[in-house]
Design a protein around this motif. Sequence first.
Motif, PDB file in Angstrom:
ATOM      1  N   PRO A   1      32.253  43.024  35.632  1.00  0.00           N
ATOM      2  CA  PRO A   1      33.187  42.679  34.565  1.00  0.00           C
ATOM      3  C   PRO A   1      33.131  41.200  34.217  1.00  0.00           C
ATOM      4  CG  PRO A   1      34.324  43.028  36.623  1.00  0.00           C
ATOM      5  CD  PRO A   1      32.914  43.422  36.856  1.00  0.00           C
TER       6      PRO A   1
ATOM      7  N   HIS B   1      39.438  42.357  29.747  1.00  0.00           N
ATOM      8  CA  HIS B   1      40.287  43.246  28.971  1.00  0.00           C
ATOM      9  C   HIS B   1      40.618  42.641  27.622  1.00  0.00           C
ATOM     10  CE1 HIS B   1      42.825  40.451  30.998  1.00  0.00           C
ATOM     11  NE2 HIS B   1      43.781  40.706  30.143  1.00  0.00           N
TER      12      HIS B   1
ATOM     13  N   GLU C   1      47.175  38.809  31.225  1.00  0.00           N
ATOM     14  CA  GLU C   1      46.963  38.002  32.416  1.00  0.00           C
ATOM     15  C   GLU C   1      45.473  38.036  32.712  1.00  0.00           C
ATOM     16  OE1 GLU C   1      49.839  40.601  33.516  1.00  0.00           O
ATOM     17  OE2 GLU C   1      48.378  41.563  32.253  1.00  0.00           O
TER      18      GLU C   1
ATOM     19  N   ARG D   1      41.869  37.712  34.803  1.00  0.00           N
ATOM     20  CA  ARG D   1      41.359  38.293  36.027  1.00  0.00           C
ATOM     21  C   ARG D   1      41.988  37.516  37.179  1.00  0.00           C
ATOM     22  NH1 ARG D   1      39.916  41.845  35.645  1.00  0.00           N
ATOM     23  NH2 ARG D   1      37.804  42.267  35.004  1.00  0.00           N
ATOM     24  N   VAL D   2      42.608  38.253  38.080  1.00  0.00           N
ATOM     25  CA  VAL D   2      43.375  37.587  39.131  1.00  0.00           C
ATOM     26  C   VAL D   2      42.480  36.627  39.912  1.00  0.00           C
ATOM     27  CG1 VAL D   2      44.788  37.936  41.152  1.00  0.00           C
ATOM     28  CG2 VAL D   2      44.785  39.624  39.319  1.00  0.00           C
TER      29      VAL D   2
ATOM     30  N   ARG E   1      47.785  41.997  46.917  1.00  0.00           N
ATOM     31  CA  ARG E   1      47.763  43.225  46.122  1.00  0.00           C
ATOM     32  C   ARG E   1      49.018  43.353  45.269  1.00  0.00           C
ATOM     33  NH1 ARG E   1      45.942  48.502  49.192  1.00  0.00           N
ATOM     34  NH2 ARG E   1      47.718  48.031  50.506  1.00  0.00           N
TER      35      ARG E   1
ATOM     36  N   CYS F   1      50.809  40.947  44.001  1.00  0.00           N
ATOM     37  CA  CYS F   1      50.707  40.064  42.835  1.00  0.00           C
ATOM     38  C   CYS F   1      49.784  40.672  41.784  1.00  0.00           C
ATOM     39  CB  CYS F   1      50.175  38.686  43.238  1.00  0.00           C
ATOM     40  SG  CYS F   1      51.402  37.668  44.057  1.00  0.00           S
ATOM     41  N   ALA F   2      48.655  41.225  42.249  1.00  0.00           N
ATOM     42  CA  ALA F   2      47.699  41.813  41.319  1.00  0.00           C
ATOM     43  C   ALA F   2      48.354  42.972  40.584  1.00  0.00           C
ATOM     44  CB  ALA F   2      46.462  42.298  42.067  1.00  0.00           C
ATOM     45  N   GLN F   3      49.096  43.764  41.333  1.00  0.00           N
ATOM     46  CA  GLN F   3      49.763  44.922  40.769  1.00  0.00           C
ATOM     47  C   GLN F   3      50.810  44.544  39.722  1.00  0.00           C
ATOM     48  OE1 GLN F   3      51.593  48.982  41.395  1.00  0.00           O
ATOM     49  NE2 GLN F   3      49.605  48.132  41.179  1.00  0.00           N
ATOM     50  N   LEU F   4      51.589  43.533  40.063  1.00  0.00           N
ATOM     51  CA  LEU F   4      52.706  43.178  39.183  1.00  0.00           C
ATOM     52  C   LEU F   4      52.282  42.189  38.105  1.00  0.00           C
ATOM     53  CD1 LEU F   4      55.439  42.795  41.937  1.00  0.00           C
ATOM     54  CD2 LEU F   4      55.156  44.681  40.331  1.00  0.00           C
ATOM     55  N   GLY F   5      51.035  41.735  38.172  1.00  0.00           N
ATOM     56  CA  GLY F   5      50.581  40.787  37.158  1.00  0.00           C
ATOM     57  C   GLY F   5      51.189  39.405  37.324  1.00  0.00           C
ATOM     58  N   VAL F   6      51.586  39.075  38.565  1.00  0.00           N
ATOM     59  CA  VAL F   6      52.105  37.725  38.809  1.00  0.00           C
ATOM     60  C   VAL F   6      50.887  36.839  39.070  1.00  0.00           C
ATOM     61  CG1 VAL F   6      53.629  36.316  40.197  1.00  0.00           C
ATOM     62  CG2 VAL F   6      54.153  38.720  39.844  1.00  0.00           C
TER      63      VAL F   6
ATOM     64  N   PHE G   1      42.356  47.846  42.734  1.00  0.00           N
ATOM     65  CA  PHE G   1      42.119  46.856  43.790  1.00  0.00           C
ATOM     66  C   PHE G   1      40.672  46.884  44.249  1.00  0.00           C
ATOM     67  CE2 PHE G   1      46.712  47.836  44.430  1.00  0.00           C
ATOM     68  CZ  PHE G   1      47.169  46.639  43.911  1.00  0.00           C
TER      69      PHE G   1
ATOM     70  N   ASP H   1      37.358  48.646  34.010  1.00  0.00           N
ATOM     71  CA  ASP H   1      37.215  47.189  34.065  1.00  0.00           C
ATOM     72  C   ASP H   1      38.540  46.441  33.999  1.00  0.00           C
ATOM     73  OD1 ASP H   1      34.534  47.436  34.285  1.00  0.00           O
ATOM     74  OD2 ASP H   1      34.136  47.221  32.138  1.00  0.00           O
TER      75      ASP H   1
ATOM     76  N   PRO I   1      42.089  44.788  35.154  1.00  0.00           N
ATOM     77  CA  PRO I   1      42.743  44.289  36.365  1.00  0.00           C
ATOM     78  C   PRO I   1      43.947  45.166  36.706  1.00  0.00           C
ATOM     79  CG  PRO I   1      43.298  42.913  34.501  1.00  0.00           C
ATOM     80  CD  PRO I   1      42.278  43.898  34.011  1.00  0.00           C
ATOM     81  N   PRO I   2      44.358  45.171  37.965  1.00  0.00           N
ATOM     82  CA  PRO I   2      45.426  46.072  38.409  1.00  0.00           C
ATOM     83  C   PRO I   2      46.680  45.996  37.544  1.00  0.00           C
ATOM     84  CG  PRO I   2      44.454  44.969  40.286  1.00  0.00           C
ATOM     85  CD  PRO I   2      43.823  44.361  39.067  1.00  0.00           C
ATOM     86  N   SER I   3      47.058  44.782  37.163  1.00  0.00           N
ATOM     87  CA  SER I   3      48.331  44.649  36.465  1.00  0.00           C
ATOM     88  C   SER I   3      48.288  45.243  35.069  1.00  0.00           C
ATOM     89  CB  SER I   3      48.725  43.175  36.388  1.00  0.00           C
ATOM     90  OG  SER I   3      47.735  42.467  35.684  1.00  0.00           O
TER      91      SER I   3
ATOM     92  N   PHE J   1      52.968  50.351  48.770  1.00  0.00           N
ATOM     93  CA  PHE J   1      52.122  50.237  49.957  1.00  0.00           C
ATOM     94  C   PHE J   1      52.900  50.604  51.217  1.00  0.00           C
ATOM     95  CE2 PHE J   1      51.124  46.685  47.015  1.00  0.00           C
ATOM     96  CZ  PHE J   1      49.950  47.193  46.504  1.00  0.00           C
TER      97      PHE J   1
ATOM     98  N   PHE K   1      58.323  40.422  48.428  1.00  0.00           N
ATOM     99  CA  PHE K   1      58.145  39.009  48.763  1.00  0.00           C
ATOM    100  C   PHE K   1      59.319  38.582  49.628  1.00  0.00           C
ATOM    101  CE2 PHE K   1      55.867  39.448  44.705  1.00  0.00           C
ATOM    102  CZ  PHE K   1      54.609  39.062  45.139  1.00  0.00           C
TER     103      PHE K   1
ATOM    104  N   LEU L   1      60.644  41.463  39.273  1.00  0.00           N
ATOM    105  CA  LEU L   1      59.227  41.165  39.034  1.00  0.00           C
ATOM    106  C   LEU L   1      58.524  42.349  38.378  1.00  0.00           C
ATOM    107  CD1 LEU L   1      58.074  39.224  42.215  1.00  0.00           C
ATOM    108  CD2 LEU L   1      58.054  38.398  39.880  1.00  0.00           C
TER     109      LEU L   1
ATOM    110  N   PRO M   1      56.781  39.363  35.213  1.00  0.00           N
ATOM    111  CA  PRO M   1      56.094  38.627  36.293  1.00  0.00           C
ATOM    112  C   PRO M   1      56.446  37.151  36.302  1.00  0.00           C
ATOM    113  CG  PRO M   1      54.517  39.566  34.722  1.00  0.00           C
ATOM    114  CD  PRO M   1      55.865  39.851  34.198  1.00  0.00           C
TER     115      PRO M   1
ATOM    116  N   ARG N   1      59.609  49.441  36.371  1.00  0.00           N
ATOM    117  CA  ARG N   1      58.303  49.272  35.729  1.00  0.00           C
ATOM    118  C   ARG N   1      57.978  50.428  34.794  1.00  0.00           C
ATOM    119  NH1 ARG N   1      53.846  46.218  37.392  1.00  0.00           N
ATOM    120  NH2 ARG N   1      52.397  47.924  37.723  1.00  0.00           N
TER     121      ARG N   1
END
Lengths: 565, 246
Positions: free
Chosen positions: A8, A13, A28, A30-31, A468, A470-475, B57, B74, B76-78, B86, B92, B103, B107, B155
């Motif tokens: 990628p 995106h 956001e 790419r993390v 993970r 953060c990646a998930q929530l887009g933070v 991930f 392609d 990203p997760p968010s 999980f 946090f 959050l 975010p 969410r």
Amino acid sequence: MSTSIEPPPRFAHTASRHGLFYPPHKREGRVGDSRIAAGVIALVAIAVLIGGAFVGLILEGINDLSGAIAAFDGYLFRVARFTLWQALLSTSLSVIPALFVARALSRHPSFRGRGLILRLFAVPLALPAIVVALGVLALYGRAGYFAGLLSQISGEGWPGIYGLSGILVAHVFFNLPLATRLFLEALNTVPADQWRLASQLGMGARAGFRLIEWPALRASLPGVAGLVFMLCITSFTIVLTLGGGPRATTLEVAIYQSLRFDFDPARAVALTLLQIVLTMAVVAALMRLGANVTGDANLSVVPRRHIPISRGGTALDALLIALALAFVAGPMLATIFSGLEADLARLAGEAAVRRAAATSLILACLSALLCVALTAALTMARRALALKRGANGPRALLERMTDTGAGFVLVVPPIVIGAGWFVLLRHAGDVFALAPVMVVTVNAVMAMPFALRAVRPAYDAASERHERLCAQLGVAGWNRLRLIEWPVLRRPLSTGFAFAMALSLGDLGVIALFGSDSVQTLPYLLLARMGSYRTADAAGIALFLGILCLALMALADRLGKETAR
Amino acid sequence: MIPQPKGAADIVLDDVAFTYEDMHMLFDVTMKAGGIISVMGASGSGKSTLLNLIAGFERPDSGRVLIGGADVTDMPPSARPVSMVFQENNLFAHLTVEQNVGLGRSPALRLTDADRVEISDALARTGLAGKEKRLPRELSGGERQRVALARVLVRDRPVLLLDEPFASLGPGLREDMVDLVMAVHAERGMTVVFVTHQPEDARRIGGNLLFLEHGRVVAEGKTATFFGKDGPEAFQRYMGTGGASA
């Protein structure tokens, strides 16, 4: 079907892909990208600082090639020989006694004042070299506290301690306690079971030393000796203040003299080259020995039962510890007493002192800020690169540079960087006007490897938990820095900040080259007062500077311990 | 676009290959929109990897991941229409319950009054009313996972992935949590993929079951069938009982 997918692109995106589902927040990256970018910026900044110095040296060398070659004369080799000789002597005198002091301390794991002695042994590392130099002079100098006694013993007037003897005393003051702590740590790693076994087998003190203690000490000996040797060949302030004349000059001091007094850039280039080759050789040797170049003196004090110690052995241990203690405490006490004898009230009111103090504090703060910014950027980039790579891939060059690469700045002594920029910029105008920039940047980079050690473990552990999510929530990016990283990094960064500030406050390397009447720091002013024989003033300033640096180091230590908890 | 139940999306793994260390995995599987799918299999069979591939991930070596008909391979997760819970570290530690849930809405944690109302509503429905200002360390293990589920509600994404979220809870508590997941599913109708080690969890949830071995789906079908007399042989071998009595 098994179509292979292109890796990628960085911001893969697009709005059209987003279309359907996402809304609350728009885009956001790419993390990890912003973190890697920050790391690249930090690396570039460091590369510019070090590379610029080398460009200066190389250009000067090419410009005046014959001069640079001619500079490789008898004087230069005498200086190089003395540099190695004093380092070798200093290392032997520090490391060999430290073996015995460490053993004595480890044989008596719980006596009154032991903790205090160990804490006292951590103090020299936190003291600015110029303060120590003054303490040594106050004790053993021609007008020092011991001068009368030493005159009587020697039967003639005590000449003072300038020259090789002064350098050795100061270097041993720094490195004997350091080596003792490192050896003690090595002895503490001996498993308790080995000691139980030894006492069960009825080993005596001698057998215990030969079979248990010596192997542990021997394993750490090359690393410790290498570290001390490295510290001694790059020692600048001590040699500048205590060395006397051309007979007791090291490469670093000769670089300084060739630029500040003789104004002979060609000679400076030759000296610098030799210094770099020398440090690189030592570091290469150290790496082979697996030593930790940044040094570590964390102590775990584990009280442990030992094999029985005879009465004579105990007395000998006590004598050893007392001697080491007296040697280490002496210059500190001398600094305090001679400092208190100074007219502190007048000094505090003096405009030059106030100005130097303000300059020092401002430059040290800026330097510490820069240091923690570089540290944070490198830490985050390293982690982001490691995550991007996954468990399988080989580490790319960039990741290695953010990792071990950062430690290599220690190979390049501050004086060398300063000298490079000095010769590069002397045509561009007033070199001395650059003093603040040079002091801030060089000291920041020099403190960085130490700050990294406080910050990296904390960050990596937090990242392990948060990545993970953060990646998930887009933070990501600024939000992540503000909401997630800052609360975690606040303490370790404060540790790094206090440490970097102490280091910068006490430094007399770069400022010795670039300092002038218009830009003076406290160590520079102290050196000036020493030079004009206003010893009482110097002692007063040294006391102030020493207390300031110790307080900062204690703060750094405390914050670091709370982080670790 | 295929018509779907409201708020759900189907999940398609189209010949997705993925290598981890020496293990070569290959998933070619479709999960129906709005369904609830349990995933079982021995440790190291690729259950978590399956979820990580859907969540983004992990990236496939080859193949495509489609959610609701859109290619998300392609993304990203968010950016994916996915929430995931999980086994641990869902919160946090330095943020309050309310912030942790918030959050899920923003975010940047910039919350409007409407957001706050919705957050406290979600907390109430997950049995956490009045605990908005607590820190995670002041909650029990079960409560922490409830906070994660509250964030899922806020969410509001069409796919919910659960990676053994209740593995560290006791049996009674786990039953309550499974019921809560089913309530969330009933309310929002999202597609739920639930990885678990516990046969009783899968039975309680019903729906469909995927059984994994060595990075491949070796059996799939109605959960009830799996636990019946005619359950797939591989699954019965894994259960070690002939299946029926588990």
